[in-house]
Design a protein around this motif. Structure first.
Motif, short mmCIF file in Angstrom:
data_model
loop_
_atom_site.label_atom_id
_atom_site.label_comp_id
_atom_site.label_asym_id
_atom_site.label_seq_id
_atom_site.Cartn_x
_atom_site.Cartn_y
_atom_site.Cartn_z
N THR A 1 -0.71 3.82 -6.02
CA THR A 1 0.32 2.83 -5.67
C THR A 1 1.25 2.49 -6.82
OG1 THR A 1 -1.12 0.94 -6.18
CG2 THR A 1 -1.17 1.79 -3.91
N HIS A 2 0.85 2.76 -8.03
CA HIS A 2 1.65 2.38 -9.20
C HIS A 2 2.95 3.18 -9.30
CE1 HIS A 2 -1.29 -0.26 -11.16
NE2 HIS A 2 -2.20 0.54 -10.63
N LEU A 3 3.95 2.56 -9.90
CA LEU A 3 5.22 3.22 -10.23
C LEU A 3 5.41 3.18 -11.74
CD1 LEU A 3 7.72 1.95 -7.51
CD2 LEU A 3 6.86 4.28 -7.80
N SER B 1 3.87 17.94 -3.86
CA SER B 1 4.25 17.30 -2.58
C SER B 1 5.58 16.54 -2.72
CB SER B 1 3.15 16.35 -2.10
OG SER B 1 3.09 15.23 -2.96
N TYR B 2 6.17 16.26 -1.60
CA TYR B 2 7.45 15.53 -1.55
C TYR B 2 7.36 14.23 -2.34
CZ TYR B 2 11.51 13.08 0.33
OH TYR B 2 12.68 12.39 0.45
N VAL B 3 6.31 13.46 -2.08
CA VAL B 3 6.19 12.14 -2.71
C VAL B 3 6.05 12.25 -4.22
CG1 VAL B 3 3.68 11.91 -2.45
CG2 VAL B 3 5.10 9.87 -2.44
N PRO C 1 4.83 14.83 7.84
CA PRO C 1 4.61 13.85 6.77
C PRO C 1 3.25 13.95 6.08
CG PRO C 1 5.70 12.80 8.61
CD PRO C 1 5.29 14.18 9.08
N THR C 2 2.25 14.52 6.75
CA THR C 2 0.96 14.63 6.06
C THR C 2 1.08 15.54 4.84
OG1 THR C 2 0.19 16.44 7.50
CG2 THR C 2 -0.41 14.19 8.14
N ARG C 3 1.85 16.62 4.95
CA ARG C 3 2.08 17.49 3.78
C ARG C 3 2.86 16.76 2.71
NH1 ARG C 3 4.34 21.12 7.47
NH2 ARG C 3 6.29 20.93 6.36
N GLU C 4 3.87 16.03 3.14
CA GLU C 4 4.77 15.36 2.20
C GLU C 4 4.11 14.19 1.48
OE1 GLU C 4 9.03 16.27 4.20
OE2 GLU C 4 7.93 14.55 4.98
N LEU C 5 3.10 13.59 2.10
CA LEU C 5 2.40 12.45 1.51
C LEU C 5 1.12 12.84 0.80
CD1 LEU C 5 2.88 9.92 4.45
CD2 LEU C 5 4.09 9.92 2.25
N SER C 6 0.87 14.13 0.70
CA SER C 6 -0.32 14.62 0.03
C SER C 6 -0.30 14.26 -1.46
CB SER C 6 -0.38 16.15 0.18
OG SER C 6 -1.39 16.69 -0.62
N ALA D 1 0.82 -1.22 0.00
CA ALA D 1 0.00 0.00 0.00
C ALA D 1 0.85 1.27 0.00
CB ALA D 1 -0.96 -0.01 1.19
N PRO D 2 1.78 1.39 -0.94
CA PRO D 2 2.64 2.58 -0.95
C PRO D 2 1.94 3.79 -1.57
CG PRO D 2 3.16 1.20 -2.82
CD PRO D 2 2.10 0.46 -2.03
N PRO D 3 2.01 4.94 -0.91
CA PRO D 3 1.42 6.16 -1.50
C PRO D 3 2.37 6.80 -2.50
CG PRO D 3 2.27 6.66 0.67
CD PRO D 3 2.51 5.18 0.44
N ASN D 4 2.71 6.08 -3.55
CA ASN D 4 3.70 6.54 -4.52
C ASN D 4 3.32 7.85 -5.20
OD1 ASN D 4 5.63 4.47 -4.21
ND2 ASN D 4 4.32 3.08 -5.37
N HIS D 5 2.02 8.11 -5.29
CA HIS D 5 1.56 9.37 -5.86
C HIS D 5 0.74 10.16 -4.85
CE1 HIS D 5 3.15 8.29 -9.74
NE2 HIS D 5 2.64 7.09 -9.54
N GLY D 6 0.95 9.87 -3.59
CA GLY D 6 0.30 10.60 -2.52
C GLY D 6 -1.04 10.04 -2.12
#
Length: 191
Positions: free
Chosen positions: A152-154, A123-125, A113-118, A91-96
């Motif tokens: 989740t996709h890369l 966002s960071y992610v 991290p909530t900002r970065e995982l948006s 369950a990776p938030p690869n695109h937030g």
């Protein structure tokens, strides 16, 4: 090596650790206090850990859940790790995450991290440079209310599978563990 996600600790990974041990893997866990510090700081610590504590290993794999997947990707984007095997991201938030975007409006100053995982484009992610040479398997959850399947996709053609599970139930799922073990051994999910 197991790495947990946001607002968690090593205990949440305990069922997965036990199931992987039962399938013949030696399992260790890396833990961090995930709530307040930026992902980059966690990534720097994980990178240091890998280079100092795992350098003597012939080969090691990483299984990471949710934000732990982003920490791992950020750490591995810094430089190559010669003895790194395969990676499985649960369950990776690869695109937030839209939930992180919403939470960041209320708690983003405190819970960095909530900002970065948006899921916002800046966002960071979504700005993270990823190492395309990594062998990655992704297990997404069809009933995940935190990280939508599309996030989740890369782009690098990583193996991807979706299970009937929730964000955290992947960590206690025998099917998720079987798929994780298969990917770590042979590099694909299908039999």
């Amino acid at each position: 090596m197991l790495v947990h996600g946001f607002s968690a600790n090593r205990l949440i990974m305990w069922p997965m650790a036990q199931m992987l041990r039962a399938r013949g893997f030696r399992v260790e866990q890396w833990s961090y206090v995930s709530l307040f510090e930026p992902i980059d700081k966690h990534a720097a610590r994980f990178s240091d850990f890998v280079r100092s504590q795992l350098a003597q290993e012939k080969r090691f794999h990483i299984v990471a859940h949710s934000m732990g997947s982003i920490v791992v990707q950020s750490a591995l984007s810094r430089s190559a790790v010669a003895n790194l095997g395969r990676l499985v991201f649960l369950a990776p938030p690869n695109h937030g995450s839209p939930v992180a975007r919403f939470a960041s409006k209320w708690m983003g100053r405190i819970l960095t991290p909530t900002r970065e995982l948006s899921d916002v484009r800046t966002s960071y992610v979504n700005q993270l440079k990823r190492n395309a040479a990594l062998e990655v398997g992704i297990i997404a959850a069809s009933f995940d209310l935190l990280v939508p399947i599309r996030s989740t996709h890369l782009a690098n053609g990583a193996a991807h599978v979706v299970l009937n599970a929730t964000h955290n139930s992947l960590l206690v799922s025998r099917k998720a563990c079987d798929l994780t073990a298969r990917f770590l051994r042979v590099g694909f999910f299908s039999p």
